[in-house]
Design an enzyme around this catalytic site. Structure first.
Site, short mmCIF file in Angstrom:
data_model
loop_
_atom_site.label_atom_id
_atom_site.label_comp_id
_atom_site.label_asym_id
_atom_site.label_seq_id
_atom_site.Cartn_x
_atom_site.Cartn_y
_atom_site.Cartn_z
N GLY A 10 0.82 -1.21 0.00
CA GLY A 10 0.00 0.00 0.00
C GLY A 10 0.85 1.26 0.00
N ASP A 37 -1.56 -13.19 5.72
CA ASP A 37 -2.94 -12.72 5.91
C ASP A 37 -3.14 -12.47 7.40
OD1 ASP A 37 -5.63 -12.22 6.07
OD2 ASP A 37 -6.24 -13.91 4.81
N THR A 63 -9.66 0.14 3.10
CA THR A 63 -9.85 1.59 2.94
C THR A 63 -10.88 1.98 1.89
OG1 THR A 63 -7.97 1.65 1.40
CG2 THR A 63 -7.50 2.08 3.73
N ASP A 103 -8.44 9.66 10.95
CA ASP A 103 -9.27 10.77 11.44
C ASP A 103 -10.75 10.44 11.40
OD1 ASP A 103 -8.66 11.00 8.49
OD2 ASP A 103 -10.26 12.48 8.62
N TYR A 126 -16.44 2.43 7.92
CA TYR A 126 -14.98 2.45 7.93
C TYR A 126 -14.46 3.01 9.25
CZ TYR A 126 -10.27 4.21 6.95
OH TYR A 126 -8.93 4.51 7.02
#
Length: 289
Positions: A10, A37, A63, A103, A126
């Site tokens: 990522g 994993d 995400t 955040d 999320y």
């Protein structure tokens, strides 16, 4: 000293890989889902038993913020359960954990930068799964460090900066919301800050102090301001028009105000944080290369 990095393919993981050469005192083990994993407890324990890491930097996360509103199963698996697994097993093998959060644990109704101790109230799946991940990790591993960040971008992966650059090649005008305010975070800066914390801890320059910390670049802007700055730095002639959030509805609600107070991480670990516009300029230079 061995540092295990999860989610290494990522944005943040890629930046950690890129700057790892600056920290030759450490041996790095970079893993992504094909290697490890972290949502499978037995796999994680077997990996720890084999490699015996001293530190774990957990960059792995689900995400896809809007997709999670329709199907939160994978978000809960990766954002909530996996950090608990890592925390539990790291505690068993006496490894220190740095976990990345967001955040989105806040509702965005504040008018002053959020402190680590401020009330959390996530308004998206999320955000809820990330908050539960924080809670689970702390429960399983009291020595863990959690770093909340915001508006992460880099030359790697999918992010706002790369989306704006791609769309600017396809269109003459872009519409971007101006009533959501926060601070962009260059993943390269965050990566170096994390490794500096570990390095300073090992050199006894600072004391490892568990808990929650905030990190983003310095300064404040809206998404509209960020988009304008991206195109200015890239020397694009594409025009950016300001719109309100109501004109760009999304399944997941974004915090209207997502500015994080970074005083704690600067005080405890001596972290120096660049201004967001300077870091954006650096990232654009890297992309142009």
């Amino acid at each position: 000293m061995k540092i295990l990095v999860t989610g290494a393919d990522g944005q943040l993981g890629s930046e950690l890989r890129k700057c790892s050469g600056e920290f030759s005192e450490f041996e790095f083990i970079f893993t992504d889902i094909n290697d490890l994993d972290i949502a499978k407890w037995k796999d994680v324990e077997a990996y720890f038993k084999q490699h015996q890491p001293n530190y774990v930097i957990n960059c792995a996360a689900y995400t896809a913020v809007d997709v999670a509103e329709k199907d939160g199963f994978f978000a809960e698996l990766l954002n909530t359960k996996a950090p608990s697994f890592l925390g539990n097993i790291a505690e068993k093998y006496q490894a220190r954990v740095i976990h990345i959060s967001t955040d989105y644990v806040f509702d965005g109704t504040s008018c002053t930068p959020y402190l680590e101790k401020d009330l959390v109230n996530p308004e998206s799946i999320y955000g809820k799964t990330k908050l539960n991940g924080e809670i689970g990790l702390i429960r399983e591993n009291a020595s863990a460090i959690i770093i909340r960040t915001s508006w992460l971008y880099s030359q790697y992966g999918k992010n706002f900066l790369k989306t704006i650059l791609r769309l600017s090649e396809e269109r003459d005008k872009l519409k971007v919301v101006y009533d959501q305010v926060g601070t962009p975070t260059y993943a390269g800066d965050l990566a170096r800050a994390i490794l500096m914390i570990i390095s300073k801890t090992e050199k006894k320059e600072v004391v490892w102090k568990p808990g929650i910390y905030h990190y983003s670049n310095e300064g404040v802007c809206s998404w509209y301001d960020f988009a304008k700055a991206i195109l200015e730095e890239y020397q694009s002639e594409c025009e950016v028009l300001p719109i309100e959030t109501v004109d760009y509805p999304t399944p997941a609600r974004r915090p209207a105000y997502a500015v994080l107070n970074k005083s704690k991480i600067k005080l405890i670990f001596g972290v120096q944080i660049p201004y967001w516009r300077d870091s954006l300029r650096q990232c654009i230079r890297e992309i142009k290369k």
